[in-house]
Design a protein around this motif. Structure first.
Motif, PDB file in Angstrom:
ATOM      1  N   TRP A  54       0.882  -1.267  -0.187  1.00 27.99           N
ATOM      2  CA  TRP A  54       0.005  -0.180   0.034  1.00 27.99           C
ATOM      3  C   TRP A  54       0.971   1.342  -0.005  1.00 27.99           C
ATOM      4  CZ3 TRP A  54      -5.033  -1.283  -0.840  1.00 27.99           C
ATOM      5  CH2 TRP A  54      -5.502  -2.235  -0.718  1.00 27.99           C
TER       6      TRP A  54
ATOM      7  N   ARG B  94       4.706   5.513   2.925  1.00 24.12           N
ATOM      8  CA  ARG B  94       3.738   6.766   3.207  1.00 24.12           C
ATOM      9  C   ARG B  94       4.481   7.805   3.337  1.00 24.12           C
ATOM     10  NH1 ARG B  94       2.967   4.341   7.427  1.00 24.12           N
ATOM     11  NH2 ARG B  94       4.416   5.532   9.164  1.00 24.12           N
TER      12      ARG B  94
ATOM     13  N   ALA C 184      -0.845   2.863   5.053  1.00 22.83           N
ATOM     14  CA  ALA C 184       0.144   2.698   3.846  1.00 22.83           C
ATOM     15  C   ALA C 184       1.475   2.231   4.470  1.00 22.83           C
ATOM     16  CB  ALA C 184       0.086   3.891   3.177  1.00 22.83           C
TER      17      ALA C 184
END
Length: 470
Positions: free
Chosen positions: A248, A258, A255
């Motif tokens: 992610w 990130r 996430a």
């Protein structure tokens, strides 16, 4: 293209080889470039005579032959003394040849493939990945926005046996098109950036758009990686459709790749990136627009999965100030006037992001001017989405709107209805009128955004304004 004999090419595309009137033999080796544009042909190249909506590539076969084409791939024999492979459909044949070449290069065990799709950001992300990966090894990535059933295989056919990375941009205007490209070049890493209303009119609705974009990950293997946007619920839903391991990216806390501590300014966006394992770095990203941070995160996530160290990734990203011409391209400079030319394409998401960036980079005591054209291919959503952008421009406090063309008129009307009734929004029919208006009204220190879909042609207006205020 890698070296193949005429016989091998004919076999790969399921065509009939014709050598009448030539000195060639089935064992003759071809290793030139592949194109559907006769103007790009050079000695030894391969010309695919593609039929189009308005023209027929067979008309240009003589020109391709004159310029030195070594092979013509055609749907009917042409009266030329050049080797020909006759096929049922040249576009299908182009894809078949790309599949063969990718398979042969991959069989050597070195090639890694990244597929990129999404409603917005594909070309930017592709260019960011190229900047990172070409520092590691030989990399092939699409020129411009070569991401459809013709452009994507042409990119794949640029592979050599030394290529280490292929970055395949995969676009679509209908369900099934991304799946077709995925079958040509099976990605090791598949990226889905965002699902929005871009091309929703062609797809037939947002649900069909989601279905089309999910084709990037549905056929990935358990050993592959799906890089997905944690901030987009439509993309999040794709995690249940893939066997691949999911990584992610986003701003959300879930996430794994990130961005935090974002600082937006006129020279780009600074942010701190954290990757799996907890390693982090500060990135001074020179591509203008906070929304491009998401593209950078996707590129970082894919690069990490391909084994590139974070410092090398950051160094490559920081070397860029422009992802692509006409995409948040900063121009101008005279009297402190800045022109941002972002008129290569436009969707509701990218239009909103560009306007928010315009508001964010405004210096105290200066004005912002947004020159906006039509967002095309929205179908039934067109009216309401132009209305929404007009309202957003007013609510962001954009100093002056200049709306260009009848297709965007509702944007102007909505802005007026929302409160831009004292000349803050102006409507003109042509780019020339818009140019004259901006030149006449721009003040020192102003920032001018030019944004529209490609079909509106405002990218050339952005160039004119940038040159005028240079």
């Amino acid at each position: 293209m890698i070296a193949l004999t005429l016989a091998e090419i004919a076999s790969a595309v399921g065509g009939a080889l014709r050598l009448d009137g030539t000195d060639a033999a089935p064992e003759t080796v071809i290793e030139g470039a592949v194109t559907t544009d006769s103007r790009e042909i050079g000695p030894g190249d391969v010309f695919f005579a593609k039929r189009g909506e308005f023209d027929d590539g067979h008309r240009f076969a003589p020109a391709a032959a004159e310029q030195g084409a070594a092979l013509l791939v055609v749907e009917r024999p042409v009266d030329l003394a050049v080797p020909q492979v006759v096929v049922g459909d040249t576009v299908d044949a182009l894809g078949a040849l790309a599949t063969e070449v990718v398979g042969r290069v991959r069989a050597r065990g070195r090639l890694r493939i990244v597929g990129v799709t999404g409603s917005n950001g594909k070309t930017t992300t592709k260019n960011l990945l190229r900047a990172v990966l070409e520092r590691v090894g030989p990399t092939v990535a699409a020129r411009k926005s070569f991401n459809n059933e013709v452009g994507a295989p042409i990119t794949m056919l640029e592979l050599s046996h030394d290529t280490q990375f292929l970055v395949a941009e995969m676009g679509a205007s209908a369900v099934g098109e991304i799946a077709r490209l995925v079958r040509m070049a099976r990605p090791d890493v598949g990226i889905v950036l965002k699902v929005g209303l871009a091309h929703a009119g062609e797809f037939g609705g947002i649900e069909q758009t989601v279905r089309a974009k999910s084709e990037m990950v549905t056929d990935l293997l358990e050993t592959d990686v799906a890089v997905l946007n944690a901030d987009d619920p439509r993309v999040v839903s794709m995690a249940g459709l893939t066997k691949a391991r999911v990584v992610w990216f986003g701003l959300a806390g879930v996430a794994e790749v990130r961005a935090t501590h974002l600082a937006v300014h006129a020279r780009g966006t600074d942010f701190t990136v954290t990757i799996p394992g907890g390693e982090s770095a500060r990135v001074h990203f020179g591509v203008l627009g906070e929304h491009h941070v998401m593209n950078a995160l996707a590129a970082i996530a894919a690069s990490v999965e391909l084994g590139v160290p974070l410092p090398a990734i950051v160094g490559a990203l920081e070397s860029l100030t422009l992802a692509e011409r006409w995409r948040m391209q900063v121009m101008g400079g005279r009297d402190g006037i800045t022109v941002i030319n972002d008129a290569y394409n436009a969707s509701p998401d990218s239009m909103s992001a560009a306007l928010k960036t315009l508001a964010q980079v405004q210096a105290p005591g200066t004005r912002t001017i947004a020159v906006l054209g039509e967002m095309s291919e929205l179908g039934e959503f067109s009216g309401e989405e132009h209305d929404r952008i007009g309202l957003l421009a007013v609510r962001l406090g954009i100093s002056q709107l200049v709306v260009v063309g009848s297709g965007a008129r509702r944007l102007h009307i909505s802005a007026v209805n929302e409160g831009s009734w004292d000349g803050e929004s102006a409507f003109v029919e042509t780019a020339d009128e818009a140019f004259d208006l901006v030149v006449a009204t721009a003040r020192p220190g102003d920032t001018v955004l030019v944004k529209s879909s490609n079909s509106a042609g405002l990218r050339h207006l952005g160039d004119r304004l940038g040159e005028w205020f240079a």
